[in-house]
Scaffold this motif. Sequence first.
Motif, PDB file in Angstrom:
ATOM      1  N   ILE A  54      73.687  41.379  69.891  1.00  0.00           N
ATOM      2  CA  ILE A  54      73.566  40.043  70.479  1.00  0.00           C
ATOM      3  C   ILE A  54      73.730  40.073  71.986  1.00  0.00           C
ATOM      4  N   GLY A  55      73.456  41.201  72.600  1.00  0.00           N
ATOM      5  CA  GLY A  55      73.478  41.276  74.048  1.00  0.00           C
ATOM      6  C   GLY A  55      74.351  42.386  74.589  1.00  0.00           C
ATOM      7  N   THR A  56      74.181  42.670  75.864  1.00  0.00           N
ATOM      8  CA  THR A  56      74.961  43.679  76.565  1.00  0.00           C
ATOM      9  C   THR A  56      75.828  42.977  77.600  1.00  0.00           C
ATOM     10  N   VAL A  57      77.079  43.389  77.661  1.00  0.00           N
ATOM     11  CA  VAL A  57      78.000  42.792  78.627  1.00  0.00           C
ATOM     12  C   VAL A  57      78.671  43.888  79.446  1.00  0.00           C
ATOM     13  N   HIS A  58      79.100  43.504  80.636  1.00  0.00           N
ATOM     14  CA  HIS A  58      79.758  44.425  81.557  1.00  0.00           C
ATOM     15  C   HIS A  58      81.098  43.831  81.972  1.00  0.00           C
ATOM     16  N   GLY A  59      82.139  44.617  81.852  1.00  0.00           N
ATOM     17  CA  GLY A  59      83.469  44.189  82.256  1.00  0.00           C
ATOM     18  C   GLY A  59      84.303  43.726  81.068  1.00  0.00           C
ATOM     19  N   ARG A  60      85.578  44.016  81.150  1.00  0.00           N
ATOM     20  CA  ARG A  60      86.499  43.718  80.051  1.00  0.00           C
ATOM     21  C   ARG A  60      86.582  42.216  79.761  1.00  0.00           C
ATOM     22  N   ASP A  61      86.652  41.388  80.806  1.00  0.00           N
ATOM     23  CA  ASP A  61      86.741  39.943  80.584  1.00  0.00           C
ATOM     24  C   ASP A  61      85.475  39.407  79.918  1.00  0.00           C
ATOM     25  N   ALA A  62      84.315  39.867  80.379  1.00  0.00           N
ATOM     26  CA  ALA A  62      83.054  39.414  79.787  1.00  0.00           C
ATOM     27  C   ALA A  62      82.945  39.870  78.336  1.00  0.00           C
ATOM     28  N   LEU A  63      83.383  41.091  78.070  1.00  0.00           N
ATOM     29  CA  LEU A  63      83.340  41.594  76.702  1.00  0.00           C
ATOM     30  C   LEU A  63      84.242  40.763  75.790  1.00  0.00           C
ATOM     31  N   THR A  64      85.437  40.468  76.249  1.00  0.00           N
ATOM     32  CA  THR A  64      86.371  39.680  75.446  1.00  0.00           C
ATOM     33  C   THR A  64      85.767  38.319  75.110  1.00  0.00           C
ATOM     34  N   ARG A  68      84.680  37.196  71.325  1.00  0.00           N
ATOM     35  CA  ARG A  68      85.311  35.974  70.795  1.00  0.00           C
ATOM     36  C   ARG A  68      84.232  34.984  70.329  1.00  0.00           C
ATOM     37  N   ARG A  69      83.232  34.784  71.152  1.00  0.00           N
ATOM     38  CA  ARG A  69      82.162  33.834  70.825  1.00  0.00           C
ATOM     39  C   ARG A  69      81.331  34.326  69.636  1.00  0.00           C
ATOM     40  N   ALA A  70      81.026  35.607  69.615  1.00  0.00           N
ATOM     41  CA  ALA A  70      80.231  36.159  68.515  1.00  0.00           C
ATOM     42  C   ALA A  70      80.986  36.094  67.194  1.00  0.00           C
ATOM     43  N   MET A  71      82.251  36.466  67.210  1.00  0.00           N
ATOM     44  CA  MET A  71      83.012  36.484  65.959  1.00  0.00           C
ATOM     45  C   MET A  71      83.281  35.083  65.426  1.00  0.00           C
ATOM     46  N   ALA A  72      83.203  34.071  66.284  1.00  0.00           N
ATOM     47  CA  ALA A  72      83.360  32.688  65.838  1.00  0.00           C
ATOM     48  C   ALA A  72      82.206  32.257  64.930  1.00  0.00           C
ATOM     49  N   LEU A  73      81.123  33.014  64.934  1.00  0.00           N
ATOM     50  CA  LEU A  73      79.986  32.717  64.055  1.00  0.00           C
ATOM     51  C   LEU A  73      80.289  33.061  62.598  1.00  0.00           C
ATOM     52  N   PHE A  74      81.408  33.738  62.367  1.00  0.00           N
ATOM     53  CA  PHE A  74      81.749  34.204  61.021  1.00  0.00           C
ATOM     54  C   PHE A  74      83.101  33.657  60.585  1.00  0.00           C
ATOM     55  N   ASP A  75      83.183  33.317  59.303  1.00  0.00           N
ATOM     56  CA  ASP A  75      84.433  32.840  58.725  1.00  0.00           C
ATOM     57  C   ASP A  75      85.376  34.000  58.444  1.00  0.00           C
ATOM     58  N   ARG A  76      84.819  35.082  57.918  1.00  0.00           N
ATOM     59  CA  ARG A  76      85.591  36.285  57.595  1.00  0.00           C
ATOM     60  C   ARG A  76      84.675  37.492  57.779  1.00  0.00           C
ATOM     61  N   THR A  77      85.285  38.643  58.073  1.00  0.00           N
ATOM     62  CA  THR A  77      84.509  39.870  58.258  1.00  0.00           C
ATOM     63  C   THR A  77      85.286  41.071  57.738  1.00  0.00           C
ATOM     64  N   VAL A  78      84.531  42.128  57.430  1.00  0.00           N
ATOM     65  CA  VAL A  78      85.108  43.439  57.157  1.00  0.00           C
ATOM     66  C   VAL A  78      84.210  44.455  57.858  1.00  0.00           C
ATOM     67  N   LEU A 149      72.206  31.575  66.178  1.00  0.00           N
ATOM     68  CA  LEU A 149      72.805  31.726  67.504  1.00  0.00           C
ATOM     69  C   LEU A 149      72.432  30.542  68.376  1.00  0.00           C
ATOM     70  N   PRO A 150      73.370  30.038  69.154  1.00  0.00           N
ATOM     71  CA  PRO A 150      73.012  29.004  70.137  1.00  0.00           C
ATOM     72  C   PRO A 150      71.946  29.575  71.075  1.00  0.00           C
ATOM     73  N   ASP A 151      71.078  28.696  71.586  1.00  0.00           N
ATOM     74  CA  ASP A 151      69.982  29.158  72.452  1.00  0.00           C
ATOM     75  C   ASP A 151      70.476  29.984  73.632  1.00  0.00           C
ATOM     76  N   ASP A 152      71.599  29.627  74.213  1.00  0.00           N
ATOM     77  CA  ASP A 152      72.097  30.347  75.380  1.00  0.00           C
ATOM     78  C   ASP A 152      72.803  31.644  75.017  1.00  0.00           C
ATOM     79  N   PHE A 153      72.823  31.973  73.741  1.00  0.00           N
ATOM     80  CA  PHE A 153      73.511  33.169  73.256  1.00  0.00           C
ATOM     81  C   PHE A 153      72.533  34.195  72.695  1.00  0.00           C
ATOM     82  N   ALA A 154      71.326  33.777  72.422  1.00  0.00           N
ATOM     83  CA  ALA A 154      70.349  34.652  71.777  1.00  0.00           C
ATOM     84  C   ALA A 154      69.899  35.759  72.729  1.00  0.00           C
ATOM     85  N   PRO A 155      69.905  37.006  72.265  1.00  0.00           N
ATOM     86  CA  PRO A 155      69.398  38.111  73.089  1.00  0.00           C
ATOM     87  C   PRO A 155      67.877  38.072  73.137  1.00  0.00           C
TER      88      PRO A 155
END
Length: 164
Positions: A54-64, A68-78, A149-155
């Motif tokens: 869902i995209g490439t990010v640079h920097g620890r803050d941007a990654l976090t 956070r935003r990507a995982m909010a798309l899921f109720d539970r994960t393994v 994915l929200p439009d502003d989040f789609a790769p």
Amino acid sequence: MDTEEMQRQLQTLTDRAEITDLMDRYLRSLDDRVFDEEWARAFHTEDVTAEMPIGTVHGRDALTAHVRRAMALFDRTVHLGTNTGIEIDGARATARGAQLSTHVLADGSGDVFISAGHTEAHLVRTADGWRISDSALRVVWTQGPPPLLPDDFAPAAHDRPGRS
């Protein structure tokens, strides 16, 4: 075997164990769903680059923020990782392995989205231990409906994993 060779082998084994532990804890942390500054510092360098479906990010803050935003798309994960090969070169290392991720969508549908692929992480030894300096997850196959994915989040279209 001389003492120097034994120390070198012991350091290599220790490095492999620490890297394996880091990678395992990272995948488990995705399921724990706590993505704060402490989480980011525990796994990544400040200047990390992460390539995800869902995209490439640079920097620890941007990654976090992105995780956070990507995982909010899921109720539970393994998330499962396996078959990791580790190559160590002094204070740098590469870890390559397989990843299987199961996600229950957060849209209330109860649908399950599964992705499988290969990961590659470059790591550096820091004063706080091994940290991921860049990583890539390349999805090979998926099953089930992906999250919307929200439009502003789609790769870009070429970054989207194929479905089977």
